[in-house]
Design an enzyme around this catalytic site. Sequence first.
Site, PDB file in Angstrom:
ATOM      1  N   HIS D  99       0.868  -1.176   0.000  1.00  0.00           N
ATOM      2  CA  HIS D  99       0.000   0.000   0.000  1.00  0.00           C
ATOM      3  C   HIS D  99       0.910   1.234   0.000  1.00  0.00           C
ATOM      4  O   HIS D  99       1.977   1.200   0.633  1.00  0.00           O
ATOM      5  CB  HIS D  99      -0.797   0.147   1.296  1.00  0.00           C
ATOM      6  CG  HIS D  99      -1.759  -0.926   1.612  1.00  0.00           C
ATOM      7  ND1 HIS D  99      -1.386  -2.154   2.071  1.00  0.00           N
ATOM      8  CD2 HIS D  99      -3.120  -0.926   1.603  1.00  0.00           C
ATOM      9  CE1 HIS D  99      -2.474  -2.877   2.315  1.00  0.00           C
ATOM     10  NE2 HIS D  99      -3.528  -2.175   2.036  1.00  0.00           N
ATOM     11  N   ASP D 102       2.203   2.190   3.441  1.00  0.00           N
ATOM     12  CA  ASP D 102       3.193   1.330   4.114  1.00  0.00           C
ATOM     13  C   ASP D 102       4.603   1.746   3.807  1.00  0.00           C
ATOM     14  O   ASP D 102       5.517   1.486   4.590  1.00  0.00           O
ATOM     15  CB  ASP D 102       3.164  -0.125   3.595  1.00  0.00           C
ATOM     16  CG  ASP D 102       1.810  -0.707   3.488  1.00  0.00           C
ATOM     17  OD1 ASP D 102       0.988  -0.402   4.356  1.00  0.00           O
ATOM     18  OD2 ASP D 102       1.573  -1.472   2.530  1.00  0.00           O
TER      19      ASP D 102
END
Lengths: 435, 435, 435, 435
Positions: D99, D102
Amino acid sequence: MTDFFKGISPVKFEGANSTNPLAYRHYNKDEVVLGKTMEEHIRPGVAYWHSFAWEGGDPFGGRTFDRPWFDNGMDGAKLKADVAFELFDLLDMPFFCFHDADIAPEGATLAESNRNVRAIGEIFARKMETSRTKLLWGTANLFSNRRYMSGAATNPDPEVFAYAAGQVKNVLELTHELGGANYVLWGGREGYETLLNTKIGQEQDQMGRFLHMVIEHAEKIGYKGQILIEPKPQEPSKHQYDFDVATVYGFLRKYDLHTKIKCNIEVGHAFLANHSFEHELALAASLGILGSVDANRNDLQSGWDTDQFPNSVPETTLAFYQILKNGGLNSGGWNFDAKVRRQSLDPADLLHGHIGGLDVLARSLKAAAALITDGTYDKTVDARYAGWNEGLGKDILGGKLSLDDLAAKVDAENINPQPRSGQQEYLENLINRFV
Amino acid sequence: MTDFFKGISPVKFEGANSTNPLAYRHYNKDEVVLGKTMEEHIRPGVAYWHSFAWEGGDPFGGRTFDRPWFDNGMDGAKLKADVAFELFDLLDMPFFCFHDADIAPEGATLAESNRNVRAIGEIFARKMETSRTKLLWGTANLFSNRRYMSGAATNPDPEVFAYAAGQVKNVLELTHELGGANYVLWGGREGYETLLNTKIGQEQDQMGRFLHMVIEHAEKIGYKGQILIEPKPQEPSKHQYDFDVATVYGFLRKYDLHTKIKCNIEVGHAFLANHSFEHELALAASLGILGSVDANRNDLQSGWDTDQFPNSVPETTLAFYQILKNGGLNSGGWNFDAKVRRQSLDPADLLHGHIGGLDVLARSLKAAAALITDGTYDKTVDARYAGWNEGLGKDILGGKLSLDDLAAKVDAENINPQPRSGQQEYLENLINRFV
Amino acid sequence: MTDFFKGISPVKFEGANSTNPLAYRHYNKDEVVLGKTMEEHIRPGVAYWHSFAWEGGDPFGGRTFDRPWFDNGMDGAKLKADVAFELFDLLDMPFFCFHDADIAPEGATLAESNRNVRAIGEIFARKMETSRTKLLWGTANLFSNRRYMSGAATNPDPEVFAYAAGQVKNVLELTHELGGANYVLWGGREGYETLLNTKIGQEQDQMGRFLHMVIEHAEKIGYKGQILIEPKPQEPSKHQYDFDVATVYGFLRKYDLHTKIKCNIEVGHAFLANHSFEHELALAASLGILGSVDANRNDLQSGWDTDQFPNSVPETTLAFYQILKNGGLNSGGWNFDAKVRRQSLDPADLLHGHIGGLDVLARSLKAAAALITDGTYDKTVDARYAGWNEGLGKDILGGKLSLDDLAAKVDAENINPQPRSGQQEYLENLINRFV
Amino acid sequence: MTDFFKGISPVKFEGANSTNPLAYRHYNKDEVVLGKTMEEHIRPGVAYWHSFAWEGGDPFGGRTFDRPWFDNGMDGAKLKADVAFELFDLLDMPFFCFHDADIAPEGATLAESNRNVRAIGEIFARKMETSRTKLLWGTANLFSNRRYMSGAATNPDPEVFAYAAGQVKNVLELTHELGGANYVLWGGREGYETLLNTKIGQEQDQMGRFLHMVIEHAEKIGYKGQILIEPKPQEPSKHQYDFDVATVYGFLRKYDLHTKIKCNIEVGHAFLANHSFEHELALAASLGILGSVDANRNDLQSGWDTDQFPNSVPETTLAFYQILKNGGLNSGGWNFDAKVRRQSLDPADLLHGHIGGLDVLARSLKAAAALITDGTYDKTVDARYAGWNEGLGKDILGGKLSLDDLAAKVDAENINPQPRSGQQEYLENLINRFV
Ligand SMILES: [Co+2]
Ligand SMILES: [Co+2]
Ligand SMILES: [Co+2]
Ligand SMILES: [Co+2]
Ligand SMILES: [Co+2]
Ligand SMILES: [Co+2]
Ligand SMILES: [Co+2]
Ligand SMILES: [Co+2]
């Protein structure tokens, strides 16, 4: 006076027809019901943690609330205390409850943490001189810090047990000094994440020993409040030892603690353990360990502990019925262990939650009282068991008859008992007359 | 010899490479594992009710099985007994279990019902002289007949209690005469459908009295087998009193029965109570009340008691580990409280269920034994708790230290315990080496 | 006139203060709410199966009810019809619903079974000339007989499909002749017990074909009633294809049936599928497939389909709100797909169940109507979405903007949207003003 | 080279007898199974978020992990990327997934956040030149930041929709540039916390529009990877719109997206939606929307999304069977959407999780392949449905017969279909031969 609740006036009882969302419509604290005021019956409390320490995070998202006391050490803690008592006053709430970690920041050592807690405790003491809000219970947070990730009393490391002991000693003494009516132990980490690395028997012995120490210390310092365990089946642990009332009872019996400790029963925890709340109350009452309750509700479709404010009068009425039949909660009360949703960002939302919850409790109390006053319901249930008060039933319970005796009697008298209607729908309709 | 299993030969151990669906691939009864034969470890049994009395109905459909003994009174019961022992023989099964109502038709009176049961009991006795199949346990069905709809021992009507007593007396004596290793009580109706018409405390007192009568009668007749309670949270009752092992333990303690009665733990019941099976086993072992087990499994998505045959070696291995660490089950065993699905119409399906289940048990036993023999796992867990065997840990458990002592020690030594990895993934992988 | 309900008088509306358990306290059929009578809004119906065909059995116990029409073939069926219409009359119920298998005994062939159904259908027709009770819907029971154990339309055996077709044809035509407002299909066996023996795609194609046949036949015979599918996630099947409203919608779309078929939504089925009832209603309304509802409730702790009568006004009010916002149910209604508990043995219990349920519906209707009339609630929710009616929101929904456009706009205008309170507690309290 | 994994050597395949916990015992990436290598079949990936961004918190406790890259802005993000690729290399893992949130810290504006993501994306690109690890999929985190608390595409505020669009555009383009095989959308906040403040139809229209924008943008930039939706019933939202595969299918159909978008199916999400994982796979395959899978497992007793590493070969074998019958996953793979437990503090624990999980996948793949190669199972199931390939079955599916035709045929031929055994136990045992 902070400006956190700027523009919000004290919440008053305005009656059922009020459309003011910041008024009580049913909770009229001095109204007498079955011989006691509503306030004496309910003894409601605000939970410090949910309303002031929770940041609005969930497993997939961070803080949503924007509170001026976050991230600000002891100064923040003092501001938080100010705001907390402002909420208590606005709500005219007779009680509050706290964990040590909610009220003061953790220090570098246990000693420093405990000093921080005591410093805020002194602020509480001063505020309580002028506020009418008292302490329903205090407790130590033995679950948030990573040192407790594998348990507090049940940790594989005895030093963690010792650390927890030092923390509980501090909060127990503070609770005593603040006149707290009860002291609660909730074992969120007393359980396991995987049975693969866990010795259940060993850990239960540790927990038994810990509780004895707490009882002994309470006696030593002269604390007369009730010691309470709060059952919960899971979350945060995959499996907690204090699963439900029945489990706690067995544990107390095993370690000979059942005359010393009672239960603080939470609505949502009952639900997570696959019981109705009223079941847990009725069972605890029958076992003599009904102490206090945590008022909230669980989302019916969520598998996690949602800690929402109560909002169903029919459900809460059944709970109040059990409590009234138990003769009330004594030193216990109804702590709102409930939090506004993480999307409820506004200071006013904190009031909406408590007002709505307290109005539901008030309506439920009145409904349960009316049910009892009417008497039809109790009479119907008593009649169902009438056979146990005399003759055969009395002899059986009195220990006068053996299997042989009963078998012989059935044969001799050709006993062939016919079932009688359980009248469930009739009883449900009867209850619905009062809610 | 009936023709029910016509064409089916006795089931033999043929080894893991066999593709014969009617052979054991892993269950080799005389193979020695950790000093005992597989048969001695497992002590497997067939449940009479599921395999011979169940008709294949479910809440939305009637009988699917077409068995020649249905609807045929005592003649049917005799044929059923013949077929049952044929199945025991085909499977070379060392044990079976029964309820009175499974084996004989209900009569017009209790006396007649009991006579019917005794008549079949005599047939059993004769068959057991030549068969190697023994009785693992007997029990009385106190739940199917409408007279028990509101409970047996916990019925509001004392006459139902008396009737149940007459029934239990009969089956207990028959179990004794047949050399049954255990006697089981499962309280499917000992609970409630609605709390609205129920007095929990009253009903628990009734149940406590009933169990004392059973213990007293067993002593009177000289029955030395183990008395067992089988916990279950619900179904058929909305809420049963014997919810799970922890609940049963508290109940036994309250009525001072905990040295007399143990638990018969069923896989699916553990699951319905929101526990793993191995949790219930570990807990019962730690409480000294692990008696016997009912082998089956629950569908993971169904909310009801599906009683399917076990089929997961990884899951059952964890159960066997707990049992082996407990030193085995003593008089207990693994009763297949499992039924073939209602769509499994063929006589051969009865064999497939038991063969598959027994092979899973055999693989699991060997896996658990290998895990223990390897020793790495036990050593890892022991090391985790090593701190409790000496020094601080030992002193805490030994009752030598108070909250004050521990708090002082933490301060003095500036104790700040650091968490250690729980190693869950490592342990899971370690287990997976053996399954 | 049979003597089944001997001594019970027709149920009248007596107002909220009545203590007569056999009176309506809230359901006043001619009272006008939002422009229609209560009866027109609710269109309540009695379910033939639960009240007249169910015997009180459960998975662990047999028949508890003692009804004179049991075990008596066509004579019993006629008596049952007499008693059924007596109940409809006593309750002044405007509708009923039936399965073919509820009303007449199965014959030796499909032809005979269908003739039996038609014979009772003629009795219904005659009774309906004098009674005011109409047919809300009919349906074929394609789940009780063992021939359907592996599915009806989705059976691996095409002959079972054919048999089911012959049964549905008969009931669809009878429903048409009796003026039934709807025809329902509930696929209790259209699913699987184990995926191991199941081809999902194949079975769905069969089900799609079956439904097309039903639609075509309805058109052929000129039946104008609404065809409905009743979603349910499981029970009796381990997994049913019509899991919930969303699943049914996808299925209807795939087989191009979404303009022809709507949903009959049952409270307890929503719960079993892990939805709230109001979710299923709101979703179906948004998809244009809200047809009718089955009024009942599920026990909150049971994993099975308990089909209890509704008894929570707060919960049902939220359902009525969705229905009122949908403009009502058109040809649909509120069928009491509910049964008195198996311990509710008395004829009067059948009345208690329906009276309590109907009073809950009446209170809920009035509460939802008052909520809408007040308007505060709707205004609050509309305001939350106001941004989508103009400017950016309108352009997005109108398809005028791409990802590139929006990204550029965020950068150019430095858009940094601030969250607003979701006001959940405020809204919950607002609703509670009306229940 | 960082020193995070100091002392840990690259993980090699050592065979089933290895006792080295940091070796593969079953995953032998080049071993050929059914014509493809294990690696080609499984296409396993590491999830960046769980292994590198998750801090070990849970609803009752904060960070437990002590990672040197926490709290250190872009420098931390770079260190994290270094360690991530070291793990990929140690595990010899062919894929990873991420993501945006992240991999890089959020900036003060969307533009800055996107720049941060791109900066790390360039580091990835450089590393991927020398590493053999490719990108299985990228995705945008539209759920952690408080701006998304009430939804991203389904937010009541169109500006949030716009913000989300800007974020997805960035990650979609980065995924394209990094050669990502798929792009995933998981709608954790696309749902509601309370239906009381929610317009389902409005929000679904927003979501439909959003997905069309994504498809249009992918076409515009020439991205050929598969767009995937990941279903989940709840958590964090109380109710998510992408509840399960069936729900997603209906949604895709409604908005005419079903030929463009497939599903990324997660084991634990299937379980939370009350399905087996293999059900979701089989259903998606039958609907033509099986795209990729998230490998993990759920705790059987927890109601929340536990994201544990897979560890049951029997369960995963059934999943692999479905995938192999579907002809594999094409561009999809098995992303380990799994995290080590919060008590698994050590760097080595990250390896234990992935090694154990990958070994389970390897064993399961081989078992499923052996099952298919053996052929007995497929033949048995095919035989069950044989009737649909000819005669009556073929004519029904071919649309040649009406209800009238079938009814007439049943009568004329006196069709009375007899049920056949579903053979569940036989099939379960057959499967168990291979696991
Ligand atoms: Co609580
Ligand atoms: Co809670
Ligand atoms: Co069972
Ligand atoms: Co059992
Ligand atoms: Co229904
Ligand atoms: Co139902
Ligand atoms: Co995932
Ligand atoms: Co997940």
